[in-house]
Design an enzyme around this catalytic site. Structure first.
Site, PDB file in Angstrom:
ATOM      1  N   LYS A 178       0.356   0.499   6.782  1.00 36.66           N
ATOM      2  CA  LYS A 178       0.911  -0.851   6.731  1.00 36.66           C
ATOM      3  C   LYS A 178       1.640  -1.241   8.022  1.00 36.66           C
ATOM      4  O   LYS A 178       1.363  -2.288   8.611  1.00 36.66           O
ATOM      5  CB  LYS A 178       1.910  -0.984   5.564  1.00 36.66           C
ATOM      6  CG  LYS A 178       1.326  -0.791   4.197  1.00 36.66           C
ATOM      7  CD  LYS A 178       2.381  -0.916   3.109  1.00 36.66           C
ATOM      8  CE  LYS A 178       3.487   0.121   3.187  1.00 36.66           C
ATOM      9  NZ  LYS A 178       3.034   1.525   3.108  1.00 36.66           N
ATOM     10  N   SER A 179       2.573  -0.412   8.438  1.00 37.06           N
ATOM     11  CA  SER A 179       3.391  -0.753   9.609  1.00 37.06           C
ATOM     12  C   SER A 179       2.544  -0.818  10.874  1.00 37.06           C
ATOM     13  O   SER A 179       2.744  -1.694  11.732  1.00 37.06           O
ATOM     14  CB  SER A 179       4.499   0.286   9.805  1.00 37.06           C
ATOM     15  OG  SER A 179       5.375   0.273   8.700  1.00 37.06           O
ATOM     16  N   SER A 212       5.897  -1.830  -1.939  1.00 35.73           N
ATOM     17  CA  SER A 212       5.903  -2.809  -3.051  1.00 35.73           C
ATOM     18  C   SER A 212       4.917  -2.394  -4.134  1.00 35.73           C
ATOM     19  O   SER A 212       3.890  -3.036  -4.340  1.00 35.73           O
ATOM     20  CB  SER A 212       5.627  -4.229  -2.544  1.00 35.73           C
ATOM     21  OG  SER A 212       4.544  -4.308  -1.642  1.00 35.73           O
ATOM     22  N   GLY A 268       0.830  -1.207   0.000  1.00 33.96           N
ATOM     23  CA  GLY A 268       0.000   0.000   0.000  1.00 33.96           C
ATOM     24  C   GLY A 268       0.857   1.247   0.000  1.00 33.96           C
ATOM     25  O   GLY A 268       2.086   1.193   0.178  1.00 33.96           O
ATOM     26  N   LEU A 269       0.199   2.378  -0.195  1.00 34.98           N
ATOM     27  CA  LEU A 269       0.878   3.667  -0.250  1.00 34.98           C
ATOM     28  C   LEU A 269       1.561   4.016   1.072  1.00 34.98           C
ATOM     29  O   LEU A 269       1.166   3.516   2.136  1.00 34.98           O
ATOM     30  CB  LEU A 269      -0.144   4.766  -0.567  1.00 34.98           C
ATOM     31  CG  LEU A 269      -0.771   4.756  -1.962  1.00 34.98           C
ATOM     32  CD1 LEU A 269      -1.952   5.734  -2.002  1.00 34.98           C
ATOM     33  CD2 LEU A 269       0.274   5.138  -3.015  1.00 34.98           C
ATOM     34  N   SER A 270       2.529   4.886   0.998  1.00 35.59           N
ATOM     35  CA  SER A 270       3.093   5.476   2.212  1.00 35.59           C
ATOM     36  C   SER A 270       1.974   6.182   2.977  1.00 35.59           C
ATOM     37  O   SER A 270       1.167   6.900   2.387  1.00 35.59           O
ATOM     38  CB  SER A 270       4.179   6.482   1.829  1.00 35.59           C
ATOM     39  OG  SER A 270       4.724   7.094   2.981  1.00 35.59           O
ATOM     40  N   GLY A 271       1.890   5.932   4.251  1.00 32.60           N
ATOM     41  CA  GLY A 271       0.847   6.562   5.058  1.00 32.60           C
ATOM     42  C   GLY A 271      -0.465   5.800   5.096  1.00 32.60           C
ATOM     43  O   GLY A 271      -1.398   6.200   5.805  1.00 32.60           O
ATOM     44  N   ALA A 272      -0.557   4.697   4.368  1.00 35.17           N
ATOM     45  CA  ALA A 272      -1.811   3.929   4.357  1.00 35.17           C
ATOM     46  C   ALA A 272      -2.021   3.155   5.657  1.00 35.17           C
ATOM     47  O   ALA A 272      -3.147   2.774   5.967  1.00 35.17           O
ATOM     48  CB  ALA A 272      -1.847   2.974   3.164  1.00 35.17           C
TER      49      ALA A 272
END
Lengths: 214, 214
Positions: A51-52, A119, A45-49
């Site tokens: 994920k982490s 990714s 997914g996008l940065s800021g979505a």
């Protein structure tokens, strides 16, 4: 008495000097003492979505049930294994290739591996999937609209990318190709982190990967 | 109730777009549910010295005691993660760097990691050691005289290297720098594989890494 099995096959590589070594233990025997089915959860997914954040919550809840896990976080890997790579397309491709290979090794170690990295390209995600068995890889689309990610901008990166200060920034100056058919689709603009982690855990239970209710 | 701890610290990298993510779980919490102390056993030595054979036996005996292990075999890694690397000095250095980084990740996952690769250069072995804590890395010198390795020549590689068919072959056309002060020194020309594995397990017991007698 437990007996090992599932040892890696021995085969010759084209290169002249190396041969795969058969090991007594394999994935099955290593996961057997962990009482679990190894798996790769691939979060894209996008940065800021988110994920982490979601990956961290999933791992913690699996751990509370006694499951043996590891997180491979794209940003963290760039401080070690992938510190020699750039953010060009070629660098991103190699970043994903190495991460997938390490995830496969951890699968062989019997772990539930949670990969958390942008990714952005379908092709490399497909290649990651093809490294392992069909029932060993679940793609998790961590989905939030780009404008929501830009609004959150937790690291101030979108602002800097829009100002031209960061080249090759996914969603701004580098493409993101959303998954066509992810096994799990999380809308992080529509639920809180516990709900989202719960959706993943529900799917793992439905597939017989885990039995507990963390 | 168990609580997680030992989370990785958050810090900024020099590169502008990445930041290390703090994770709830760390090495201690991941190893806690495995009831073990994570460790890297780094086995270095000439081709044919017996690294893979001894590593395999060590892993099997640790597994019989319920320990959670993984082998990183230099040859096997060259079929996956390191398949893009050559056998030049630069390729060998990068091969060792990546293996050490993956071993560190597996240490973070709470595993006892057995690395088995020629790793001919002192400097790279030292760098591998410095990636982790002083009590988390044991260098195992898998030692057999070169003429004994050439006599064994299990893969016929020395014969081909002497015939000039394999460039950069360690011990023939590329140097091997033996460890100055390995924590464990195995003479594989003087004992059988069970005795040698037993020497390593004895040292692990002496250091409080394991308690069982496999």
């Amino acid at each position: 008495m437990i007996t090992p099995g599932n040892a890696a096959p021995s085969r010759m590589l084209e290169a002249p000097t190396i041969r795969q070594h058969s090991l007594t233990l394999g994935k099955n025997s290593r996961s057997q003492i962990k009482s679990q089915k190894p798996l790769i959860l691939w979060m894209t997914g996008l940065s800021g979505a988110g994920k982490s954040t979601v990956a961290d919550r999933i791992e913690h809840r699996l751990w509370q049930c006694g499951h043996h896990t590891m997180i491979l976080d794209g940003d963290n890997l760039r401080f070690g294994l992938n510190k020699d790579l750039t953010f060009t397309d070629a660098g991103r491709v190699e970043n994903i290739r190495r991460t997938a290979e390490v995830a496969k090794l951890m699968l062989d170690a019997g772990l539930i591996v949670i990969c958390s990295l942008i990714s952005p390209f379908r092709r490399e995600r497909t290649e990651a999937r093809q490294l392992v068995g069909a029932d060993e890889f679940l793609e998790v689309f961590v989905d939030a609209p780009l404008d929501e990610c830009m609004r959150r901008d937790p690291k101030g990166l979108y602002a800097r990318a829009l100002a031209g200060q960061i080249p090759n920034f996914t969603g701004i100056s580098s493409p993101y190709e959303p998954p066509d058919a992810p096994e799990i689709h999380l809308r992080t603009d529509m639920a809180d982190v516990d709900t989202l982690a719960g959706q993943v855990l529900d799917e793992l239970r439905r597939r017989g990967i885990i039995a507990c209710v963390p």
